[in-house]
Design a protein around this motif. Structure first.
Motif, short mmCIF file in Angstrom:
data_model
loop_
_atom_site.label_atom_id
_atom_site.label_comp_id
_atom_site.label_asym_id
_atom_site.label_seq_id
_atom_site.Cartn_x
_atom_site.Cartn_y
_atom_site.Cartn_z
N ASP A 13 1.73 -4.53 3.50
CA ASP A 13 0.51 -5.21 3.45
C ASP A 13 0.90 -6.68 3.82
N PHE A 14 1.82 -7.21 3.07
CA PHE A 14 1.96 -8.56 3.50
C PHE A 14 2.84 -8.91 4.53
N ALA A 15 3.04 -8.17 5.54
CA ALA A 15 3.95 -8.41 7.03
C ALA A 15 3.55 -9.42 7.53
N LEU A 19 7.68 -8.18 12.39
CA LEU A 19 6.28 -7.55 12.41
C LEU A 19 5.96 -6.41 13.66
N GLY A 20 5.67 -5.29 13.08
CA GLY A 20 5.32 -4.49 14.04
C GLY A 20 6.37 -3.10 13.78
N PRO A 21 6.04 -1.78 13.49
CA PRO A 21 6.97 -0.87 13.04
C PRO A 21 7.24 -0.10 14.27
N VAL A 22 8.61 0.62 14.43
CA VAL A 22 8.80 1.38 15.53
C VAL A 22 9.13 2.63 15.15
N THR A 25 0.98 -1.20 0.06
CA THR A 25 0.06 0.04 0.01
C THR A 25 0.78 1.09 0.06
N ALA A 26 0.23 2.27 -0.45
CA ALA A 26 0.99 3.67 -0.77
C ALA A 26 0.10 4.80 -0.20
N ALA A 27 0.67 5.93 -0.19
CA ALA A 27 -0.03 7.10 0.41
C ALA A 27 -0.66 8.06 -1.09
N GLU A 79 4.79 -12.32 5.58
CA GLU A 79 6.21 -12.53 5.04
C GLU A 79 7.20 -12.07 5.82
N TYR A 80 6.91 -11.59 7.03
CA TYR A 80 8.05 -10.91 7.97
C TYR A 80 8.37 -12.12 8.90
N HIS A 81 9.57 -12.63 8.98
CA HIS A 81 9.67 -13.70 9.86
C HIS A 81 10.84 -13.56 10.72
N GLY A 82 11.42 -12.20 10.79
CA GLY A 82 12.68 -11.89 11.21
C GLY A 82 12.88 -10.96 12.52
#
Length: 362
Positions: free
Chosen positions: A251-253, A240-243, A19-21, A256-259
C-alpha cells in the motif's frame, strides 16, 4: 481454483502494515495458544531468534511422485518451472541487477523468525472457528501444535499456514492469534489450491500470490531445492509497478519504493558460476544450483535482502546464511520472463516437477 477477496497485505520485519487477502470459505485449521505480546524487541536481542522445536514432516510420497503438502503447485507454475535456455540475464551493470550489489543492506534467510510456518492437518485435528473482523469466516481443522511465526512483538506478521487434510488446499493467515475458547482470529486470510499455480489467486504476501511459494522446506538443503525461491528486498530498492507473476504491491509503494526492482521480478545466477570459486559450504552449493536452475522471485519487502525457509528448517540451514551473502551480489535480473515463456524461452535447464502422489487415505 478458489479466489480471494482483497483486504489487507502482510509485511516483513519492517514496521507498517499494508494490505492482504481475505478469501473464500473452505476447511482450514489451527490450534496453539498465542502468548501475550511483550514489548517491542529491538537491537541485537531481536536478531537472536528462538529456533522452532523439531517437527517431523508428513510421510514421504511414493517414489517418482511428490506430495503437494511438501512440494506444492503445478509443474507449470512459475514456482516450479525451470529457467529456459534462452533466459536473458541483464548485464551486471544494469540498473535492476545493480540493486543486488547494494552494500548498505545485509543478507539474511528468515526462518526462525519473520517467516511462514506450515502445518499439515489431519481429520483427527480439532476443528476451530476462524474469526475475521469479529465474524466467523469458516471452521478449520488445525493441528494442536500449530503456532504463528515468531517474534511475539507488536509489529509481528504472525503468519500461519495450514494445509488441509486432503493436501489439496493451503489456508494462509496473517496476524494469527488466539481468542477465548481456543478459536482463531486473523487480520487476513486466503486459500490457495496446491495443484494450481500459486499466483494470481490471492494471498497474504505483498505480491498478491501464495505465501508458501518459494519457501525452503524441511530436507531441501540436503536433497536439493527444485523450485524458485521467495525473495524480499528493502523498500528503497523496490520499483513502483508490479510485473508478472505479481499482481499487487505494498500500500505504501508510491511513497516508499524508490528503486529499480519491481515486485514479481525474476532474478537468477549466471550458469557459469562455480561453487569452488566462491568457497561455498554444502547449503550454499544447493542455493547456487537452485538460483541457476530456477531463480528467485521478488515477492515482498524486508529490512535486508532476504530468502525464506520454513521455521522447522532453521536447524538445517548450516552455512546457508553466510553463503547467501556471497551469492546475493551476483544476482542478475531476467529480462524475458513471460507467462507464455516462464523463465525465458527455450528448452528447460532442469527436469520438470514430478507428478503428484495420490491424496492421503482418510
Amino acid at each position: 481454483m478458489p479466489g480471494a477477496d482483497l483486504l489487507s497485505r502482510s509485511r516483513r520485519p519492517l514496521p507498517g502494515i499494508g494490505t492482504a487477502a481475505r478469501g473464500c470459505p473452505g476447511t482450514l485449521l489451527f490450534t496453539a495458544v498465542l502468548l501475550f505480546m511483550p514489548p517491542l524487541v529491538t537491537g541485537a536481542a531481536a536478531k537472536k531468534a528462538k529456533v522452532a522445536p523439531p517437527r517431523l514432516p508428513p510421510p514421504g510420497p511414493p517414489p517418482g511422485t511428490r506430495s503437494p503438502a511438501l512440494w506444492p503447485f503445478a509443474a507449470t507454475s512459475p514456482w516450479n518451472t525451470p529457467l529456459g535456455a534462452g533466459a536473458q540475464l541483464e548485464p551486471a551493470a544494469g540498473r535492476c541487477s545493480q540493486a543486488f550489489a547494494d552494500s548498505a543492506a545485509g543478507s539474511d534467510i528468515n526462518a526462525a523468525e519473520w517467516s511462514h510456518p506450515i502445518y499439515v492437518a489431519s481429520p483427527s485435528d480439532p476443528v476451530v472457528r476462524l474469526y475475521l473482523y469479529g465474524e466467523v469466516k469458516l471452521m478449520l481443522h488445525v493441528p494442536r501444535d500449530a503456532a504463528p511465526a515468531l517474534p511475539r512483538t507488536r509489529d509481528t506478521d504472525g503468519h500461519l499456514h495450514i494445509i488441509d487434510p486432503t493436501h489439496r488446499f493451503v489456508d494462509e493467515l496473517y496476524h494469527a492469534r488466539r481468542r477465548a475458547g481456543g478459536h482463531l482470529q486473523a487480520d487476513a486470510y486466503s486459500r490457495n489450491d496446491l495443484h494450481g499455480d500459486g499466483v494470481g489467486q490471492g494471498g497474504v504476501r505483498a505480491y498478491g500470490g501464495s505465501a508458501i511459494g518459494g519457501l525452503i522446506r524441511i530436507g531441501e538443503l540436503a536433497a536439493g531445492v527444485r523450485h524458485a525461491l521467495a525473495l524480499a528486498l528493502p523498500r528503497r530498492v523496490q520499483r513502483l509497478g508490479p510485473v508478472w507473476p505479481a499482481t499487487a504491491e505494498d500500500d505504501f509503494a508510491a511513497k516508499e519504493y524508490h528503486g529499480s526492482v519491481p515486485l514479481g521480478q525474476l532474478v537468477a545466477l549466471p550458469r557459469d558460476l562455480e561453487a569452488g570459486s566462491l568457497n561455498l559450504g554444502p547449503a550454499g552449493q544447493v542455493l547456487l544450483r537452485a538460483l541457476q536452475d530456477y531463480g528467485a522471485y521478488d515477492v515482498d519487502s524486508a529490512g535486508d535482502f532476504s530468502l525464506y525457509a520454513e521455521p522447522a528448517a532453521e536447524r538445517e540451514l548450516g552455512s546457508a546464511r553466510d553463503d547467501w551473502a556471497k551469492l546475493r551480489p551476483l544476482l542478475r535480473c531476467v529480462t524475458n520472463n513471460r507467462p507464455n515463456a516462464i523463465g525465458g524461452p527455450g528448452s528447460r535447464v532442469a527436469p520438470p516437477a514430478l507428478p503428484f502422489a495420490p491424496p492421503p487415505d482418510r
